[in-house]
Every structure is written in C-alpha cells, then in structure tokens.
Design a protein around this motif. Structure first.
Motif, PDB file in Angstrom:
ATOM      1  N   VAL A   1      50.289  40.755  25.461  1.00  0.00           N
ATOM      2  CA  VAL A   1      51.560  40.947  25.921  1.00  0.00           C
ATOM      3  C   VAL A   1      51.390  40.274  27.185  1.00  0.00           C
ATOM      4  O   VAL A   1      52.099  40.245  27.076  1.00  0.00           O
ATOM      5  CB  VAL A   1      51.591  42.682  26.578  1.00  0.00           C
ATOM      6  N   ASP A   2      50.586  39.482  27.278  1.00  0.00           N
ATOM      7  CA  ASP A   2      50.233  38.964  29.083  1.00  0.00           C
ATOM      8  C   ASP A   2      50.551  39.366  29.551  1.00  0.00           C
ATOM      9  O   ASP A   2      50.408  40.744  29.499  1.00  0.00           O
ATOM     10  CB  ASP A   2      51.144  37.619  28.210  1.00  0.00           C
ATOM     11  N   GLY A   3      50.412  39.418  30.817  1.00  0.00           N
ATOM     12  CA  GLY A   3      50.142  39.186  32.334  1.00  0.00           C
ATOM     13  C   GLY A   3      51.713  40.281  32.520  1.00  0.00           C
ATOM     14  O   GLY A   3      52.844  40.223  32.037  1.00  0.00           O
TER      15      GLY A   3
ATOM     16  N   THR B   1      45.120  40.394  23.045  1.00  0.00           N
ATOM     17  CA  THR B   1      44.272  39.431  22.810  1.00  0.00           C
ATOM     18  C   THR B   1      44.433  38.710  24.384  1.00  0.00           C
ATOM     19  O   THR B   1      43.589  37.606  24.672  1.00  0.00           O
ATOM     20  CB  THR B   1      44.200  38.724  21.454  1.00  0.00           C
ATOM     21  N   HIS B   2      45.110  39.095  25.462  1.00  0.00           N
ATOM     22  CA  HIS B   2      45.601  38.608  27.094  1.00  0.00           C
ATOM     23  C   HIS B   2      46.373  39.653  27.115  1.00  0.00           C
ATOM     24  O   HIS B   2      47.334  39.854  26.761  1.00  0.00           O
ATOM     25  CB  HIS B   2      45.999  37.178  26.030  1.00  0.00           C
ATOM     26  N   HIS B   3      45.679  39.587  29.030  1.00  0.00           N
ATOM     27  CA  HIS B   3      46.361  39.976  29.725  1.00  0.00           C
ATOM     28  C   HIS B   3      45.669  40.020  30.823  1.00  0.00           C
ATOM     29  O   HIS B   3      45.378  39.335  30.997  1.00  0.00           O
ATOM     30  CB  HIS B   3      45.671  41.735  29.361  1.00  0.00           C
ATOM     31  N   HIS B   4      46.592  40.196  32.312  1.00  0.00           N
ATOM     32  CA  HIS B   4      45.668  40.197  33.283  1.00  0.00           C
ATOM     33  C   HIS B   4      46.283  41.121  34.190  1.00  0.00           C
ATOM     34  O   HIS B   4      47.572  41.807  34.513  1.00  0.00           O
ATOM     35  CB  HIS B   4      46.586  39.038  34.742  1.00  0.00           C
ATOM     36  N   PHE B   5      45.321  42.030  33.882  1.00  0.00           N
ATOM     37  CA  PHE B   5      45.343  44.053  34.769  1.00  0.00           C
ATOM     38  C   PHE B   5      46.255  43.424  35.659  1.00  0.00           C
ATOM     39  O   PHE B   5      46.812  44.483  35.911  1.00  0.00           O
ATOM     40  CB  PHE B   5      44.561  44.368  34.490  1.00  0.00           C
TER      41      PHE B   5
ATOM     42  N   ALA C   1      45.680  31.200  25.183  1.00  0.00           N
ATOM     43  CA  ALA C   1      46.831  31.982  25.080  1.00  0.00           C
ATOM     44  C   ALA C   1      47.863  31.353  24.337  1.00  0.00           C
ATOM     45  O   ALA C   1      47.626  29.704  25.244  1.00  0.00           O
ATOM     46  CB  ALA C   1      46.263  32.881  26.860  1.00  0.00           C
ATOM     47  N   HIS C   2      48.503  31.409  24.159  1.00  0.00           N
ATOM     48  CA  HIS C   2      49.464  30.861  23.644  1.00  0.00           C
ATOM     49  C   HIS C   2      50.148  29.671  23.037  1.00  0.00           C
ATOM     50  O   HIS C   2      50.747  30.211  22.264  1.00  0.00           O
ATOM     51  CB  HIS C   2      50.768  29.884  25.665  1.00  0.00           C
ATOM     52  N   GLY C   3      49.586  28.854  23.079  1.00  0.00           N
ATOM     53  CA  GLY C   3      49.338  27.656  21.968  1.00  0.00           C
ATOM     54  C   GLY C   3      50.567  27.354  21.748  1.00  0.00           C
ATOM     55  O   GLY C   3      50.528  27.557  19.908  1.00  0.00           O
TER      56      GLY C   3
ATOM     57  N   THR D   1      41.035  30.939  27.058  1.00  0.00           N
ATOM     58  CA  THR D   1      41.828  29.294  28.946  1.00  0.00           C
ATOM     59  C   THR D   1      43.135  29.906  27.736  1.00  0.00           C
ATOM     60  O   THR D   1      43.542  29.858  27.114  1.00  0.00           O
ATOM     61  CB  THR D   1      40.928  28.174  28.889  1.00  0.00           C
ATOM     62  N   HIS D   2      44.126  29.204  29.070  1.00  0.00           N
ATOM     63  CA  HIS D   2      45.674  28.898  28.512  1.00  0.00           C
ATOM     64  C   HIS D   2      45.906  28.259  28.433  1.00  0.00           C
ATOM     65  O   HIS D   2      45.588  27.195  28.866  1.00  0.00           O
ATOM     66  CB  HIS D   2      46.200  29.351  30.161  1.00  0.00           C
ATOM     67  N   LEU D   3      46.325  27.630  27.163  1.00  0.00           N
ATOM     68  CA  LEU D   3      46.307  26.028  26.567  1.00  0.00           C
ATOM     69  C   LEU D   3      47.901  26.082  26.008  1.00  0.00           C
ATOM     70  O   LEU D   3      48.582  26.809  25.468  1.00  0.00           O
ATOM     71  CB  LEU D   3      45.638  25.828  25.660  1.00  0.00           C
TER      72      LEU D   3
HETATM   73 ZN    ZN Z   1      48.306  34.388  30.780  1.00  0.00          ZN
END
Ligand code: ZN
Length: 458
Positions: A325-327, A69-73, A274-276, A237-239
């Motif tokens: 996994v995030d970026g 649900t979140h990445h930065h390829f 993302a994160h929370g 968004t990231h928060l």
């Molecule tokens: Zn991120």
C-alpha cells in the motif's frame, strides 16, 4: 502433532469459495491445528483429522492472509495534508519532511498501531514497515514501534531505515532528520540483536533499509549490505520510483539507480525494492537474474503520478513481485484488499484484460509477499503452512448478484474482513479486533495528528 493440538483442531467449513494460491482444492474448507493448516477438505467431504470445533464459512471467501511489503506507518499522521496535496514525489517529500521532523515516540507508537489495525481489518496478517525518520527525539524509533505492536498480533517486518545526506550534502531531507553513519550502523546492529526473530513462528523480524539512493552515501549502502549479510537479514530501499530519481542518480553518482545498486553490493536475493518502475529492459533482466524482490505499490504510483510498475516483465525475468500500500501519505489508506483491486485496474492498462486476473493480483498479495520476506511457510493455503487466514463475508450490497466469488472479492471492492487468523489464533471476529478498541485508538491517533500539524505550524 500432539494429542492436545489435534483435540483443539478447528474445521473452517464449506466456504463459498477459497483461493489457496496453488493447485490444491479446499472447497470443503481447511482444518487448523495449533498454528498450522493440517488438512484441506474436498467438496462434500468431512475432515480426516479429528477436530473439536467447526466454524461455518458459508457465504464467505477464504484466502491466505495478505502480506504487505512496503509502508510508512508514521505517515498515517499526515494523510491528505493540504501542504502536500497534488504534488509529485520530490516536492511532496520536501513539504512533508518539515512536518515529519516533529514526530515524537508516542505519536509513532500510536501511528504504527493504527496502520497495522487498518491493514489487518483489510485482510493483512503480515505487514512491513519502512521507518527512516530518526530526528533528535526519535532516535529509538524502532523501539517505539515495537512497543505498540505486540498486542495487535500480526506478523511484523520492521525495517531500520536511514538517511545520512541532508540538503547541505545534496540530499532532500533537512538536517534535523538525518543521522551520522556511525549512529545508523550501531542502531541497526542493536535492533537486529534485540528484536529479529527467526523461524516459521517469527512474529517480528527486522531488515535494514536506507531510505533511498539519494538520502545516504555509497559507503553507508555498502556497509548496510555487509551488516545484513553478517546477520542474515533482508535489505530494502526505494528505487526507480520516478524519472527524476534516475536523473538525480546520473548527476550525483554518474550511474543509473540499478548500476549504483550493483556498485554498492545490493543486487542479490537479500534485497527487495519499493516501486521499481523506471527500468530499461536490460536492467529488468539483471534484476531478475539477481533474484531481487519488488514491492509493487499501484495506488501510491498513481497518486504521485510516478508511473506503472512493469510487473510481468520483472516476474518473467526472475524477480519476486509482492503488493504494497506504501505510506499513508501517498495512498492515503492502508487497505490491502483494495490495493489488490487497484493493482488489477492499473496493471490491465499496461497488459490488457486477459493477462491480469483477480488470481494474479491475489497471488502478488499473498505468495509474492511471502517470497519477498523469505517466509515459505506463509502466503498459501496448504498443509504444513502457517494458519494465517483472511475471511471475507459477501453480504454487502456491493456483492449482491455476483457469480464468481473470487473475482467479486477483488472487483466488487471488498474492504473489510469478517474474520482474521494469525498462527491459528483468531484476532478479528465479526469485523472487530478482539483486543483493540478501534474507536478509542482512532480518537487518540487523530488528537496526536493534530498536535503534529500544530508543531509544524499548519
Ligand atoms: Zn515508500
């Protein structure tokens, strides 16, 4: 169902264990016809559906395809860069923007392919990306991503990110990677109209995703929410990743991130964050009532020492919780099944050994992701769901002697699928993608990464 699809039905037969993600039993396996799961088979039984092919899954674990649900390829090009190592979020970001501003469309295409292949090999069938670097040469970044991804075959949730506040406006990024708000909104509309697909068979969807509250203006946040509602797409968004961010929001906007989000029209079911991590109990309650989704990123949060996501409180309040996994510059790998293990280990530190199980984290990695992406046809093994499936073979040293196969998948450290199916089509067999030469892609990717570091003077 047509006669043709029945004729072509496949029985995935007698897995050692199955995680269905619900209370249905599939000990005898599942039958897939066309793009869907049509039958779950009880232990010792044969399917009622007429099938044309059977695949023996003895010694294997069958699970729904994992959903990231979140990445930065693009960050796969900057893994473990010495300039960014051993830093917390803000200094980490500032050092990497100096490198990311040099990414070209060709680099982004290759980075996206490599990240998606890496995710698929780890069991992911649906993968999200958050791309927010739109430097002068990367104005059409989403197009560059789409170009390389169709041959991979995974379901892709791209998000059109944005940054409009540079250092001179009190933001973090340099001028070279921000755009005007008019440019951002026009391109958001363009990519939705060009690429966003609807319905259960969708392979490519687009959401709108300002990078974070500290990189765009309140007006852009509001206009993004209006545009997303107009086109019925999701927002991301990231928060609340760090306490620094809470302080930044208080100083800049006179509000904590959740208050600010509400002021901008973002507290609703269209949103996932993302994160929370850094919420008060009252904020968690408001997020839950609003039905906001949370992408829980344990590896990234541990690597950048950001904190531990209060997953169970968020879930109890009504939030949808998925795994990510995030970026690849803050993980530094893109392995979903290993992320499930990281989640189990990290979350047990917060909640103890009895409340977080292999099933808990697998459920976040499957059903939780489907909930976040508003894809009720994904994330479970049940008749009528899409046939997105991951199959792991327990034939490595790490699994030898394991009694509970589902627990073994997570805690013994599975890292690579044997087979992967999306919409009834095999994409990975014997641990290899059928259409992508992994070693060739890796060589091209590493060459482009070195060119990027060179451009940044590293
Ligand atoms: Zn991120």
């Amino acid at each position: 169902m047509s006669r043709l699809s029945v004729h072509k039905a496949i029985w995935l037969k007698n897995p050692q264990a199955t995680f269905t993600g619900n209370d249905q039993n599939a000990a005898g396996g599942v039958v897939v016809a066309g793009s869907e799961i049509v039958e779950l088979v009880a232990a010792g039984q044969t399917p009622e559906t007429r099938y044309g092919e059977e695949v023996d899954l003895s010694g294997c674990v069958l699970i729904p395809g994992l959903i990231n649900t979140h990445h930065h390829f693009y960050q796969t090009l900057t893994r473990c860069l010495p300039t960014a190592l051993n830093k917390e979020l803000f200094p980490w970001l500032k050092s990497l923007y100096q490198v990311w501003q040099h990414i070209t469309p060709e680099m982004l295409t290759t980075a996206s392919q490599l990240a998606v292949l890496e995710l698929m090999l780890s069991g992911a069938t649906t993968v999200g990306d958050h791309h927010y670097v739109f430097s002068r040469q990367l104005q059409q970044a989403i197009d560059a991503q789409v170009e390389g991804l169709s041959q991979l075959g995974a379901r892709i949730q791209l998000t059109r990110g944005s940054m409009s506040l540079s250092e001179k406006d009190g933001g973090l990024p340099p001028d070279s990677v921000v755009q005007s708000e008019d440019e951002i909104l026009a391109d958001c509309e363009r990519v939705i109209q060009r690429y966003h697909q609807k319905g259960a068979s969708a392979r490519l969807q687009v959401a709108l995703a300002p990078c974070s509250p500290f990189s765009v203006s309140a007006q852009l946040m509001r206009e993004t929410a209006a545009l997303a509602a107009q086109h019925n797409v999701l927002m991301h968004t990231h928060l609340a990743e760090t306490e620094d961010e809470n302080q930044f929001c208080l100083q800049t906007y006179g509000a904590r991130p959740v208050d600010y989000l509400e002021q901008c029209g973002w507290l609703n079911e269209r949103t996932w964050l993302a994160h929370g991590i850094h919420f008060t109990p009252a904020e968690i309650s408001r997020l839950g009532k609003a039905g906001v989704g949370i992408a829980h990123c344990p590896s990234s949060n541990m690597l950048l020492a950001s904190g531990i996501c209060p997953t169970l409180e968020l879930q109890a309040a009504g939030c949808r919780v998925g795994l990510a996994v995030d970026g690849s510059a803050s993980n530094d790998c893109s392995n979903m099944i290993q992320e499930a293990r990281q989640s189990l280990l990290q979350q047990r530190l917060r909640y103890g050994a009895t409340r977080i199980t292999a099933e808990t984290v697998l459920s976040w990695a499957t059903q939780g992701g489907a909930d976040i992406y508003r894809r009720p046809e994904l994330g479970q093994i049940a008749p009528g769901k899409q046939a997105d499936l991951a199959i792991f073979k327990l034939d490595e040293l790490r699994f030898s002697g394991a009694a509970d196969a589902i627990a073994a998948l997570v805690t013994c450290g599975a890292h690579r699928v044997d087979k992967l199916m999306v919409a009834g089509q095999w994409l990975i067999e014997h641990g290899k993608h059928r259409f992508i030469d992994e070693h060739k892609l890796m060589a091209t990717h590493h060459r482009k990464a070195k060119i990027l570091w060179g451009k940044a003077g590293l």
